[in-house]
Every structure is written in structure tokens, then in C-alpha cells.
Design a protein around this motif. Structure first.
Motif, PDB file in Angstrom:
ATOM      1  N   GLU A 109      26.866  45.116  85.326  1.00  0.00           N
ATOM      2  CA  GLU A 109      27.699  45.594  84.215  1.00  0.00           C
ATOM      3  C   GLU A 109      27.829  47.106  84.209  1.00  0.00           C
ATOM      4  N   ASP A 110      26.702  47.802  84.399  1.00  0.00           N
ATOM      5  CA  ASP A 110      26.730  49.263  84.365  1.00  0.00           C
ATOM      6  C   ASP A 110      27.564  49.829  85.513  1.00  0.00           C
ATOM      7  N   GLU A 111      27.471  49.206  86.691  1.00  0.00           N
ATOM      8  CA  GLU A 111      28.232  49.687  87.839  1.00  0.00           C
ATOM      9  C   GLU A 111      29.729  49.499  87.611  1.00  0.00           C
ATOM     10  N   LEU A 112      30.109  48.344  87.017  1.00  0.00           N
ATOM     11  CA  LEU A 112      31.515  48.103  86.722  1.00  0.00           C
ATOM     12  C   LEU A 112      32.033  49.112  85.710  1.00  0.00           C
ATOM     13  N   GLU A 113      31.241  49.411  84.679  1.00  0.00           N
ATOM     14  CA  GLU A 113      31.656  50.383  83.664  1.00  0.00           C
ATOM     15  C   GLU A 113      31.866  51.753  84.282  1.00  0.00           C
ATOM     16  N   GLU A 114      30.984  52.157  85.185  1.00  0.00           N
ATOM     17  CA  GLU A 114      31.127  53.455  85.830  1.00  0.00           C
ATOM     18  C   GLU A 114      32.407  53.520  86.668  1.00  0.00           C
ATOM     19  N   ILE A 115      32.705  52.413  87.358  1.00  0.00           N
ATOM     20  CA  ILE A 115      33.928  52.359  88.161  1.00  0.00           C
ATOM     21  C   ILE A 115      35.156  52.464  87.271  1.00  0.00           C
ATOM     22  N   LEU A 116      35.147  51.736  86.144  1.00  0.00           N
ATOM     23  CA  LEU A 116      36.294  51.768  85.236  1.00  0.00           C
ATOM     24  C   LEU A 116      36.479  53.152  84.617  1.00  0.00           C
ATOM     25  N   LYS A 117      35.379  53.822  84.296  1.00  0.00           N
ATOM     26  CA  LYS A 117      35.477  55.188  83.758  1.00  0.00           C
ATOM     27  C   LYS A 117      36.111  56.122  84.789  1.00  0.00           C
ATOM     28  N   SER A 118      35.670  55.972  86.035  1.00  0.00           N
ATOM     29  CA  SER A 118      36.220  56.799  87.101  1.00  0.00           C
ATOM     30  C   SER A 118      37.702  56.496  87.309  1.00  0.00           C
ATOM     31  N   LEU A 119      38.057  55.207  87.262  1.00  0.00           N
ATOM     32  CA  LEU A 119      39.449  54.816  87.431  1.00  0.00           C
ATOM     33  C   LEU A 119      40.319  55.337  86.292  1.00  0.00           C
ATOM     34  N   LYS A 120      39.787  55.284  85.065  1.00  0.00           N
ATOM     35  CA  LYS A 120      40.562  55.782  83.927  1.00  0.00           C
ATOM     36  C   LYS A 120      40.854  57.271  84.080  1.00  0.00           C
ATOM     37  N   SER A 121      39.862  58.001  84.545  1.00  0.00           N
ATOM     38  CA  SER A 121      40.058  59.429  84.759  1.00  0.00           C
ATOM     39  C   SER A 121      41.148  59.674  85.810  1.00  0.00           C
ATOM     40  N   THR A 122      41.101  58.883  86.894  1.00  0.00           N
ATOM     41  CA  THR A 122      42.109  59.010  87.950  1.00  0.00           C
ATOM     42  C   THR A 122      43.492  58.653  87.439  1.00  0.00           C
ATOM     43  N   LEU A 123      43.569  57.556  86.678  1.00  0.00           N
ATOM     44  CA  LEU A 123      44.862  57.122  86.148  1.00  0.00           C
ATOM     45  C   LEU A 123      45.426  58.123  85.154  1.00  0.00           C
ATOM     46  N   ASP A 124      44.543  58.698  84.345  1.00  0.00           N
ATOM     47  CA  ASP A 124      44.992  59.721  83.386  1.00  0.00           C
ATOM     48  C   ASP A 124      45.569  60.925  84.120  1.00  0.00           C
ATOM     49  N   ASN A 125      44.881  61.360  85.162  1.00  0.00           N
ATOM     50  CA  ASN A 125      45.352  62.502  85.940  1.00  0.00           C
ATOM     51  C   ASN A 125      46.676  62.208  86.628  1.00  0.00           C
ATOM     52  N   ASP A 126      46.804  60.963  87.112  1.00  0.00           N
ATOM     53  CA  ASP A 126      48.055  60.566  87.754  1.00  0.00           C
ATOM     54  C   ASP A 126      49.224  60.658  86.788  1.00  0.00           C
TER      55      ASP A 126
END
Length: 519
Positions: A109-126
Motif C-alpha cells: 500500500e505504501d509503495e503504491l501511494e508513493e508512486i501515485l504521489k509521484s505520478l500526480k506531481s508529474t501530471l500536474d507539471n505536464d
């Protein structure tokens, strides 16, 4: 909120993923799911999620195959590969496809949350960095190009100069992967032409399904493309790992205005739909190879089936391999110029083989001919991608029949091969494509050919061509390059080299010596 799609063939895992973490708090919402690869591919195209949680192993398409196809479609969403297989080779394949995240089951669960946080940051920047104007122009340009190709664009309302669409000549080229099964390397068209294409000044490109449609603009780009084709023709066949080794290219004729571009596009697109008729290892086909569709009609009928059944039965029983090959070649030509669909042609050829099988079993009931079952024949022919593959299959099967009904000697085959060469030297004839017609491995045939004829296969073909070219040079007023084409040379330069090697003079010198002058 960013959209997530979950793809896994196990429902319990899909349900578990949905409740694994607080997606809304992380800025996501699960909008769709899929239970197999094919469903995932369709759902992703329709939903266009921002993130896909994808299992590698699923029925139908695998996760990696789905990603590869979506990449070809221009899908820009992010992928997270999930698998119970921790083998790093899967991760390597995923990385090559642009995937940055890889999870193993059971999912932490924690690893998935970290990935989603990273993805959200990338998507926001995009979202922040993406230029709305540039995106609009790109989409608009693609729509305009599509309308121009289809002949539905109102050219009077377009600023052709601003769109860099003004040119003295245009030509449509379509290219896609050569292989139907392998994951070939991808080459940009600009790399093939060796042009920079700044501001789309040389060509425009539009991807539809698995094909890239290219509109060449201006003499410079068209000359570059012709040079590319000439290199291929000169080399005769692409080298392994070269661009053409992984590409199939069709091209329409050159036109002088944008209004005529649909003509060039229709020619290239029609050729693409006729890949079934291409020769073995043929990577390019142009508008000049289109049949005359004004006169061609559907030819498949009971009379044609009876005619070719009788011809092949007679030649098989007389062990006349040469005539079997000629009949199959004749049938190929008829089908190439006919208006019948590929599906109807495959059904016709299936029926042809099954009739021959039935007749041979009736005529030779005690010979135990090792025929393949009817259902297997239907499957084999139905799955072939090319007509030449079916003809090669027929040749192999007919050889088995002849061997089974009493013709065990192969001494006459070389005479048949020489006869075939003497009547087909104008074609792109090679050891590789002639050997299967007579049931031989090309390497073995090359050895026995050289031993019995006294020269290698290519040298013999060159001799035949040169002898015929000498006759034409003396009796035909055509230009030398025309005569080169008539005797089977695609490159006039190559013809000059071979002619001088065997005759000791250039073609022009030979003609002059015999007091025959070109116009």
C-alpha cells in the motif's frame, strides 16, 4: 481528479486494488477496469485515463503488448506495471516501452501511494507546461491533413503559406511495420529521408492505426524519397537491422496541387490493402504496380476452379514440376489483376487444394499419400498473410504427392529450373525465391546448380539476361535503360557493369559497333 483504469484478469485483485488506498485524497479516481488485454486496450482508448495499473500477464493481449499498441496510437497516459512475476526481464521490456513504475504482487500500500504521489506531481507539471495553443495547432493540423488526404478540405479557406503547405509537387507515402508478428524497431520518417523537417517544411505526417501517412512537399523531399528507394533497389534487398528490414512502404504518384493529393493517397492506401499480393521480402510497392482497376472484374467462379484443378492434376500426375510452377504463376497473375476480395481468394485456393486432394485419393487409393487434414488445410491457408506463402505451401504439398505416387527421381528438376529461368529472367529471380518452387533448400540448390551447370546461379541468370539484352540492342530501338528493365535489371548502372563484364563493351558501344544508334 486524474482518472485511473485498473487492468487485471483476476476480479479479486481488481477489487482489492480499488480499496487499497484513499485515491481521492491523492488526487485520483478509479474510472474503469478491464479483465483481459483486449478489453484493456479498448477501454483505455475510449476512457483515455491518466494512469493505468496494468497486469503483465492477461488473456488475449499481454500488458506489454497493450502498452506497445497504445504507444503506437499516441496514448500519453502513465502506466504502472503490476505482476506476480518479479523477473527483471519484464521490467526491462516495460522500461523500453516508456514505463517508469513496476510493482510486484502482493502490492504494498505504501509503495503504491508513493508512486501515485509521484505520478500526480508529474501530471500536474505536464498540465502546467503544456502549451494549449501548441496542442490546438497540432490537433488542428492533423485534422486539416486528414481532410486534405480524403479530399474534404476547403482549400480556399486555408492559409497554405502559414501552414507550410505550399509546394510545387506532392506525394503520399504510407509506411508501417513489415512483420505482422514481431516488435520491429521504430524509425522516424525524417531519419529515413535524412531531412530535418523544421516547421514541417519537407513533409507532414499523420498516424492512423498502425500506419504513418506522410505527405511529401516539394521536389527536395520527393528527390530524397526517390534516392531512398533507389538505394533499396540497388541493394536489391535490405540488410538485417536496416530501416527497410523492419518497414513496409507504399507510395502514390506525384501530383502538382493539393487538390490532387487524394489521388496519390488513394493509390498508396489501395496498395497497402493489397499487401497480400506482395512478393517474398518485398518492402516497397508504388503506384506503377497497381492493376488497371477500370477493366478488372471478379474472376472466381466454378469454371476457373475446374480449369486449374484439371491443369494441376494433369501436371502432378505427369511429374511435370516445371508446368506445375508455371500454372501456379499464371494463377497468381490472374488473382493479382482480379477484383475479388482477399477472403474470397483464400476460400478459392482452399477449395482448389481440397479438390486436388479428393481426386488424388480417388485415383491413387493405395498409395497412402500423407495429406494434411481438411480442417488443418483450411486453417493453414486462412492464416497466411501473403499469396506467395500459399503458393509455396501448394508447391511443397504437390512435391509430396508426386513422391508418393511413384516419382522418386529428382534428376529432371535441374532441367525444369533452367527452363523456368529462361522464361522468367525478366523478373526479380533469385536463388532464395526459386528454390522453394522446386522443393529445394536454397543453399543445397546453389551447390548442385554450380556443380552441374558449371557456374553459380546468379552468374547463369546474368548470362541469360545479357544474351537477351544483346538481341534487344540489335533489334529494338528502345533506350538502354528501357532494355535494362526489359531483361530484369532494376538499375541501369548495374546493367552497364554486368554487360561490360560479360561482353567487354558497354551497351552503347555494342550497339554502335553494330551500327545501331539510339534516337
Amino acid at each position: 481528479m486524474y482518472k485511473i483504469l485498473v487492468a487485471d484478469d483476476e476480479q479479486i485483485i481488481r477489487e482489492g486494488i480499488k480499496f487499497l488506498c484513499d485515491y481521492e485524497a491523492l488526487g485520483f479516481t478509479i474510472e474503469g477496469e478491464a479483465a483481459n488485454g483486449n478489453q484493456a486496450y479498448e477501454n483505455i482508448l475510449n476512457l483515455k485515463p491518466d494512469v493505468v495499473l496494468m497486469d503483465i500477464r492477461m488473456p488475449g493481449l499481454t500488458g506489454l503488448e497493450v502498452i506497445e499498441r497504445l504507444n503506437e496510437q499516441g496514448f500519453t497516459g502513465k502506466f504502472v506495471i503490476i505482476s506476480s512475476y518479479s523477473d527483471f526481464s519484464y521490467a526491462q521490456q516495460a522500461i523500453k516501452l516508456g514505463v517508469q513504475y513496476y510493482l510486484t504482487k502482493p502490492i504494498d500500500e505504501d509503495e503504491l501511494e508513493e508512486i501515485l504521489k509521484s505520478l500526480k506531481s508529474t501530471l500536474d507539471n505536464d498540465r502546467l507546461t503544456k502549451s494549449t495553443t501548441a496542442d490546438y495547432r497540432s490537433r488542428a493540423r492533423g485534422s486539416i491533413l486528414k481532410d486534405i488526404l480524403n479530399g474534404t478540405a476547403d482549400l480556399s479557406k486555408l492559409n497554405l503559406d502559414e501552414l507550410h503547405l505550399t509546394a510545387d509537387k506532392y506525394q503520399v507515402v504510407i509506411h508501417e511495420k513489415y512483420s505482422f508478428n514481431s516488435t520491429d524497431a521504430a524509425y522516424r520518417f525524417s531519419d529515413l529521408l535524412r531531412v530535418t523537417n523544421e516547421d514541417n517544411d519537407s513533409f507532414d505526417a499523420l498516424t492512423l492505426q498502425n500506419s504513418e501517412i506522410v505527405l511529401l512537399k516539394g521536389q527536395f523531399a520527393i528527390d530524397k524519397f526517390n534516392y531512398f528507394l533507389e538505394r533499396y533497389e540497388r541493394d536489391n534487398k535490405p540488410q538485417h537491422n536496416s530501416p527497410l528490414d523492419s518497414l513496409f512502404i507504399t507510395y502514390g504518384s506525384c501530383v502538382n496541387s493539393l487538390a490532387e493529393v487524394p489521388v496519390s493517397y488513394k493509390e498508396a492506401d489501395t496498395l497497402l490493402s493489397r499487401r497480400f499480393f506482395c512478393d517474398q521480402k518485398q518492402h516497397t510497392i508504388g503506384y506503377m504496380d497497381l492493376p488497371s482497376f477500370e477493366n478488372n472484374t471478379c474472376i472466381i467462379c466454378p469454371e476457373l476452379l475446374n480449369e486449374y484443378t484439371d491443369l494441376l492434376l494433369n501436371y502432378i500426375q505427369s511429374f511435370n514440376r516445371n508446368m506445375v510452377a508455371e500454372v501456379l504463376t499464371s494463377l497468381q497473375t490472374k488473382l493479382y489483376n482480379a477484383a475479388d476480395t482477399i477472403e474470397s481468394i483464400k476460400l478459392f485456393l482452399t477449395d482448389l487444394y481440397l479438390r486436388i486432394k479428393e481426386q488424388m485419393n480417388h485415383l491413387y487409393p493405395n498409395n497412402n499419400i500423407p495429406f494434411t487434414s481438411n480442417s488443418e488445410i483450411i486453417r493453414i491457408i486462412g492464416e497466411k498473410f501473403f499469396l506467395y506463402e500459399i503458393v509455396l505451401f501448394f508447391t511443397e504439398q504437390f512435391e509430396i504427392i508426386m513422391s508418393s505416387i511413384g516419382n522418386s527421381t529428382r534428376d529432371s528438376v535441374l532441367d525444369d529450373i533452367l527452363h523456368y529461368i529462361n522464361h522468367n529472367y525478366t523478373k526479380n529471380i533469385t536463388l532464395e525465391n526459386i528454390a522453394p518452387l522446386f522443393g529445394y533448400n536454397s543453399s543445397y540448390l546453389g551447390k548442385i546448380f554450380s556443380k552441374k551447370v558449371g557456374e553459380n546461379f546468379n552468374s547463369y541468370v546474368d548470362h541469360i539476361r545479357i544474351e537477351h539484352s544483346k538481341e534487344l540492342l540489335l533489334n529494338d530501338s528502345s533506350k538502354v535503360y528501357t532494355i535494362a528493365e526489359k531483361v530484369g535489371y532494376r538499375s541501369v548502372d548495374y546493367f552497364h557493369i554486368k554487360f561490360k563484364k560479360y561482353v567487354g563493351q558497354s551497351p552503347a558501344e555494342f550497339r554502335k559497333t553494330h551500327k545501331i544508334n539510339e534516337d
